[in-house]
Design a protein around this motif. Structure first.
Motif, mmCIF file in Angstrom:
data_model
loop_
_atom_site.group_PDB
_atom_site.id
_atom_site.type_symbol
_atom_site.label_atom_id
_atom_site.label_comp_id
_atom_site.label_asym_id
_atom_site.label_seq_id
_atom_site.Cartn_x
_atom_site.Cartn_y
_atom_site.Cartn_z
ATOM 1 N N LYS A 71 0.824 -1.215 0.000
ATOM 2 C CA LYS A 71 0.000 0.000 0.000
ATOM 3 C C LYS A 71 0.855 1.261 0.000
ATOM 4 N N TYR A 72 0.531 2.180 -0.927
ATOM 5 C CA TYR A 72 1.168 3.501 -0.984
ATOM 6 C C TYR A 72 0.195 4.557 -0.469
ATOM 7 N N ASP A 73 0.749 5.563 0.203
ATOM 8 C CA ASP A 73 -0.030 6.752 0.563
ATOM 9 C C ASP A 73 0.830 7.976 0.313
ATOM 10 N N GLY A 74 0.191 9.128 0.119
ATOM 11 C CA GLY A 74 0.939 10.345 -0.165
ATOM 12 C C GLY A 74 1.191 10.504 -1.648
ATOM 13 N N GLU A 75 2.259 11.222 -1.997
ATOM 14 C CA GLU A 75 2.537 11.529 -3.393
ATOM 15 C C GLU A 75 4.015 11.345 -3.721
ATOM 16 N N ILE A 76 4.266 10.869 -4.935
ATOM 17 C CA ILE A 76 5.594 10.961 -5.550
ATOM 18 C C ILE A 76 5.365 11.644 -6.895
ATOM 19 N N LEU A 77 5.819 12.873 -6.995
ATOM 20 C CA LEU A 77 5.550 13.681 -8.181
ATOM 21 C C LEU A 77 6.681 13.558 -9.191
ATOM 22 N N PHE A 78 6.303 13.294 -10.442
ATOM 23 C CA PHE A 78 7.245 13.179 -11.547
ATOM 24 C C PHE A 78 6.583 13.781 -12.774
ATOM 25 N N LYS A 79 7.211 14.802 -13.346
ATOM 26 C CA LYS A 79 6.631 15.507 -14.483
ATOM 27 C C LYS A 79 5.239 16.062 -14.164
ATOM 28 N N GLY A 80 5.086 16.523 -12.922
ATOM 29 C CA GLY A 80 3.849 17.163 -12.527
ATOM 30 C C GLY A 80 2.705 16.244 -12.182
ATOM 31 N N ARG A 81 2.939 14.940 -12.198
ATOM 32 C CA ARG A 81 1.852 14.009 -11.869
ATOM 33 C C ARG A 81 2.273 13.110 -10.703
ATOM 34 N N ASN A 82 1.265 12.643 -9.993
ATOM 35 C CA ASN A 82 1.502 11.713 -8.901
ATOM 36 C C ASN A 82 1.562 10.297 -9.468
ATOM 37 N N ILE A 83 2.734 9.691 -9.462
ATOM 38 C CA ILE A 83 2.899 8.375 -10.098
ATOM 39 C C ILE A 83 2.268 7.249 -9.275
ATOM 40 N N LEU A 84 1.723 7.565 -8.114
ATOM 41 C CA LEU A 84 1.081 6.546 -7.283
ATOM 42 C C LEU A 84 -0.383 6.341 -7.649
ATOM 43 N N GLN A 85 -0.886 7.118 -8.621
ATOM 44 C CA GLN A 85 -2.271 6.958 -9.049
ATOM 45 C C GLN A 85 -2.465 5.600 -9.732
ATOM 46 N N GLU A 86 -3.648 5.048 -9.580
ATOM 47 C CA GLU A 86 -3.937 3.720 -10.130
ATOM 48 C C GLU A 86 -3.812 3.677 -11.648
ATOM 49 N N LYS A 87 -4.088 4.791 -12.311
ATOM 50 C CA LYS A 87 -4.082 4.809 -13.779
ATOM 51 C C LYS A 87 -2.680 4.933 -14.371
ATOM 52 N N GLU A 88 -1.665 5.004 -13.549
ATOM 53 C CA GLU A 88 -0.293 5.170 -14.035
ATOM 54 C C GLU A 88 0.108 3.994 -14.940
ATOM 55 N N ASP A 89 0.690 4.316 -16.106
ATOM 56 C CA ASP A 89 1.203 3.308 -17.040
ATOM 57 C C ASP A 89 2.559 2.831 -16.510
ATOM 58 N N LEU A 90 2.584 1.654 -15.899
ATOM 59 C CA LEU A 90 3.791 1.206 -15.203
ATOM 60 C C LEU A 90 4.912 0.808 -16.160
ATOM 61 N N ILE A 91 4.567 0.318 -17.340
ATOM 62 C CA ILE A 91 5.616 -0.019 -18.314
ATOM 63 C C ILE A 91 6.333 1.248 -18.755
ATOM 64 N N ASN A 92 5.560 2.272 -19.074
ATOM 65 C CA ASN A 92 6.155 3.549 -19.476
ATOM 66 C C ASN A 92 6.925 4.186 -18.323
ATOM 67 N N LEU A 93 6.382 4.083 -17.115
ATOM 68 C CA LEU A 93 7.058 4.644 -15.942
ATOM 69 C C LEU A 93 8.433 4.005 -15.756
ATOM 70 N N ARG A 94 8.505 2.683 -15.919
ATOM 71 C CA ARG A 94 9.768 1.975 -15.681
ATOM 72 C C ARG A 94 10.762 2.170 -16.820
ATOM 73 N N ILE A 95 10.289 2.660 -17.954
ATOM 74 C CA ILE A 95 11.205 3.064 -19.021
ATOM 75 C C ILE A 95 11.810 4.425 -18.666
ATOM 76 N N GLN A 96 10.971 5.327 -18.152
ATOM 77 C CA GLN A 96 11.446 6.667 -17.799
ATOM 78 C C GLN A 96 12.271 6.671 -16.511
ATOM 79 N N ILE A 97 11.943 5.747 -15.605
ATOM 80 C CA ILE A 97 12.672 5.634 -14.341
ATOM 81 C C ILE A 97 13.211 4.212 -14.265
ATOM 82 N N GLY A 98 14.432 4.024 -14.779
ATOM 83 C CA GLY A 98 15.024 2.696 -14.860
ATOM 84 C C GLY A 98 15.679 2.286 -13.556
ATOM 85 N N MET A 99 15.956 0.977 -13.444
ATOM 86 C CA MET A 99 16.524 0.474 -12.192
ATOM 87 C C MET A 99 17.645 -0.514 -12.449
#
Length: 261
Positions: A71-99
């Motif tokens: 469970k996540y609470d609060g915000e992590i803002l990236f490019k002006g959006r909260n990436i913790l939102q349910e609608k976040e495209d996780l494949i695209n997110l992990r391309i932009q934020i690699g690990m």
């Protein structure tokens, strides 16, 4: 010493009142944490085992979503959006934020296909463009000369240090904006460690970097900013050179001087 406000002037990520709770836990592992991540800089996260630094790192690209019930609470803002939102495209997110993980994770395929993997996932099919981008990524990861004559060979035939640089090449090939490093040199020998550290410093010209490390000497060598975490809280964040010489918090000083940890 740099204040939070000064670091906030140019940031790539911003954490606001962030909490994270594992599915099996009754209490949050990270508690109301707020911090900025400076753009085109290296931010090191230090602290004793179990303090939440890797948990925080894996939240930046939603790696915890691979396991149900977290469970996540609060915000992590990236490019002006909260990436913790349910609608976040996780494949695209992990391309932009690699690990890059602690243990090199070369895929069971050729060296070329490892680096091309993410670009193919993005839909790139032009063979010439793929070849050019693979070569550039391998050069940027300082491993091209070692592998240019065996691109069709199995990537698992590389040494540990080579595999880690291959993983970095794979991550930067898709042109991310942020790279997360989770103890990237803990399994490597001193020579390979030095090479990876030099590469990380070079990469900050192109991407923002967050690195989790237990090695305070490494944090001092490579990072611009350091965040000290303890029991799921951010105790202090500031310029690395200031924090290691004149920390503001007594707990930070005690950890850095080896009184606990």
């Amino acid at each position: 010493m740099a204040t939070i406000a000064e670091i906030l002037e140019e940031k790539t990520l911003e954490v606001k009142d962030f909490e994270f709770t594992y599915a099996s836990a009754e209490q949050a592992s990270i508690k109301k944490l707020t911090m900025p991540i400076a753009k085109h800089s290296i931010t090191a996260l230090i602290g004793p085992s179990g303090c939440g630094k890797t948990t925080l790192l894996r939240s930046f690209n939603r790696m915890h979503d691979l396991y149900p019930g977290n469970k996540y609470d609060g915000e992590i803002l990236f490019k002006g959006r909260n990436i913790l939102q349910e609608k976040e495209d996780l494949i695209n997110l992990r391309i932009q934020i690699g690990m890059i993980f602690q243990k090199p994770t070369a895929f069971p395929m050729s060296i070329f296909d490892n680096v091309a993997y993410g670009m193919r996932l993005q839909g790139m099919k032009n063979k010439s463009e793929l070849s050019d981008r693979v070569e550039k990524a391998l050069k940027d990861a300082a491993i091209w000369k070692e592998v240019k004559d065996r691109l069709k060979h199995d990537a698992n035939g590389l040494s540990g240090g080579q595999q880690q640089r291959l993983c970095i090449a794979r991550a930067i090939a898709v042109e991310p904006e942020v790279l997360l490093f989770d103890e990237p040199t803990s399994a490597l020998d001193p020579i390979s460690t030095s090479g990876i550290e030099e590469l990380i410093v070079e990469l900050k010209e192109r991407v923002s970097i967050i690195i989790v490390t237990h090695n305070m000497q490494q944090a001092a060598r490579v990072s611009d900013y350091t965040g000290f975490m303890y029991l799921g809280e951010l105790i202090e964040l500031g310029k690395t050179e200031d924090m290691f010489v004149t920390p503001r918090e007594k707990l930070t000083e005690e950890y850095i001087t080896g009184k606990f940890g």
